[in-house]
Design an enzyme around this catalytic site. Structure first.
Site, PDB file in Angstrom:
ATOM      1  N   GLU A 102       0.930  -1.250  -0.045  1.00 49.36           N
ATOM      2  CA  GLU A 102       0.117   0.108   0.061  1.00 49.36           C
ATOM      3  C   GLU A 102       0.699   1.201  -0.026  1.00 49.36           C
ATOM      4  O   GLU A 102       1.878   1.133   0.775  1.00 49.36           O
ATOM      5  CB  GLU A 102      -0.731   0.094   1.258  1.00 49.36           C
ATOM      6  CG  GLU A 102      -1.799   1.053   1.259  1.00 49.36           C
ATOM      7  CD  GLU A 102      -2.831   0.947   0.029  1.00 49.36           C
ATOM      8  OE1 GLU A 102      -3.363   2.109  -0.152  1.00 49.36           O
ATOM      9  OE2 GLU A 102      -3.442  -0.076  -0.124  1.00 49.36           O
ATOM     10  N   ASN A 105      -1.126   5.712  -3.552  1.00 48.93           N
ATOM     11  CA  ASN A 105      -1.583   5.601  -4.821  1.00 48.93           C
ATOM     12  C   ASN A 105      -2.752   6.357  -5.339  1.00 48.93           C
ATOM     13  O   ASN A 105      -3.007   6.487  -6.564  1.00 48.93           O
ATOM     14  CB  ASN A 105      -1.762   3.997  -5.257  1.00 48.93           C
ATOM     15  CG  ASN A 105      -1.443   3.662  -6.410  1.00 48.93           C
ATOM     16  OD1 ASN A 105      -1.416   4.533  -7.462  1.00 48.93           O
ATOM     17  ND2 ASN A 105      -1.277   2.247  -6.436  1.00 48.93           N
ATOM     18  N   ASP A 129      -1.792  -3.212  -2.370  1.00 50.37           N
ATOM     19  CA  ASP A 129      -2.469  -1.708  -2.735  1.00 50.37           C
ATOM     20  C   ASP A 129      -3.822  -1.992  -3.186  1.00 50.37           C
ATOM     21  O   ASP A 129      -4.239  -2.597  -4.243  1.00 50.37           O
ATOM     22  CB  ASP A 129      -1.715  -1.249  -3.813  1.00 50.37           C
ATOM     23  CG  ASP A 129      -1.796   0.465  -3.947  1.00 50.37           C
ATOM     24  OD1 ASP A 129      -2.888   0.869  -3.815  1.00 50.37           O
ATOM     25  OD2 ASP A 129      -0.841   1.198  -3.903  1.00 50.37           O
ATOM     26  N   ASP A 248      14.744  -3.843  -3.454  1.00 50.57           N
ATOM     27  CA  ASP A 248      15.130  -2.557  -3.966  1.00 50.57           C
ATOM     28  C   ASP A 248      16.117  -2.025  -3.093  1.00 50.57           C
ATOM     29  O   ASP A 248      15.996  -1.909  -1.807  1.00 50.57           O
ATOM     30  CB  ASP A 248      13.879  -1.525  -3.803  1.00 50.57           C
ATOM     31  CG  ASP A 248      14.240  -0.138  -4.711  1.00 50.57           C
ATOM     32  OD1 ASP A 248      14.499   0.059  -5.709  1.00 50.57           O
ATOM     33  OD2 ASP A 248      14.029   0.973  -3.970  1.00 50.57           O
ATOM     34  N   GLU A 288      18.835  -5.900  -5.734  1.00 51.12           N
ATOM     35  CA  GLU A 288      19.439  -4.819  -6.541  1.00 51.12           C
ATOM     36  C   GLU A 288      20.401  -4.246  -5.622  1.00 51.12           C
ATOM     37  O   GLU A 288      20.584  -3.636  -4.599  1.00 51.12           O
ATOM     38  CB  GLU A 288      18.354  -3.526  -6.595  1.00 51.12           C
ATOM     39  CG  GLU A 288      18.851  -2.434  -7.708  1.00 51.12           C
ATOM     40  CD  GLU A 288      17.999  -1.302  -7.470  1.00 51.12           C
ATOM     41  OE1 GLU A 288      18.112  -0.433  -8.452  1.00 51.12           O
ATOM     42  OE2 GLU A 288      17.373  -0.903  -6.357  1.00 51.12           O
TER      43      GLU A 288
END
Length: 300
Positions: A102, A105, A129, A248, A288
């Protein structure tokens, strides 16, 4: 300003209400054999062409079972689920969804660019979300997400999530030291326990240690924050049927305080605990290898 009216709210859901939805049998494709398709839940079916897939692909061998995405399902978990036969026909073995935790958005425009479309400014680390769900009832997004996972699993496709634990959607001080760090949002952990949830600059009240480009590193070497991350990962694996994660700015999760700042420790407990969780629960763990503060780990 009192931000209570705009701070994220939550439903508390009786788990038995949503657990009746199966996520199917996990394919367990070896990572070395995986062909991963990165996708945005909303974007992957929002284009009008998704309502005409069967005719677009008519005559192409292997695409005989493709279905059209109804307008009311476009841009949703349910719409993505209907794409499973198409992705399977392409040879895809795993779909990696851009952040579905969430976020803010609802402020994104529906008919123009701008806003937080990519959803990397997350708040609800245990909640899919709502904007991506065609079912807006209490518990509806959970049920719809799990049904999507089952559709992918039934097609032999794994589901990975792109997760953002290096910072939160709260962001940093808007004006930095121009106003002595006075302007900052208070709608997440900053208002609850700022000094334990975020990495702060020693001796400079209001300043945040910064390796994310977003102004508010989560203090991932804090035991409370570490457990929060692990609990979130376990929830998405155990309850929501997810098969793996892409982290990330993963090096930020390995930064540990040395008395002056947060340098990277490749053997940081948070990193090793995440790796251990992946092994224990048979989940893929993908990092990443970049952050904004020099911890470039490509090839490590």
């Amino acid at each position: 300003k009192d931000t209570g009216d705009i701070a994220p709210k939550a439903y508390v859901i009786n788990e038995t209400y949503v657990d009746v939805v199966s996520t199917g049998t996990k394919p367990n494709t070896p990572l070395k054999d995986s062909i991963i398709y990165e996708a945005h839940v909303r974007g992957i079916t929002k284009h009008p062409s998704s309502s005409n897939l069967s005719s677009i692909l008519e005559g192409f061998e292997g695409f005989e079972n493709i279905v059209n995405i109804p307008e009311e399902k476009q841009g949703t978990y349910a719409g993505a689920a209907l794409l499973a036969p198409y992705l399977k026909s392409l040879g895809i073995t795993a779909i990696e969804l851009l952040p579905v935790h969430e976020s803010d958005n609802d402020s994104n425009p529906s008919t123009s660019s701008g806003g937080n479309y990519w959803a990397y400014m997350t708040y609800g680390y245990f909640a899919p979300d709502r904007r991506y769900s065609s079912d807006k009832t209490a518990g509806g997004p959970i049920k719809e997400f799990k049904s999507m996972v089952k559709a992918f699993h039934d097609a032999g496709i794994e589901v990975y999530l792109d997760v953002v634990f290096n910072h939160s959607g709260e962001g940093g001080p808007w004006n930095g030291n121009k106003d002595d760090f006075q302007k900052a949002e208070l709608n997440f952990m900053r208002g609850l326990d700022n000094a334990n949830w975020y990495s702060l600059v020693p001796g400079t009240i209001g300043a945040y240690w910064e390796n994310t480009g977003c102004g508010n590193n989560l203090q991932c070497d804090n035991e409370m924050v570490r457990q929060f991350i692990l609990d979130s990962l376990a929830y998405w694996i155990d309850e929501m049927g997810v098969d793996g994660f892409r982290f990330d700015l993963a090096p930020v999760l390995g930064r540990e305080f040395d008395g002056e700042g947060w340098p990277l420790n490749k053997n940081a407990k948070t990193l090793t605990d995440i790796a251990s969780l992946g092994t224990t629960k048979n989940a893929k763990i993908i990092a990443e290898a970049w952050d904004a503060g020099g911890a470039y780990q490509v090839g490590w």
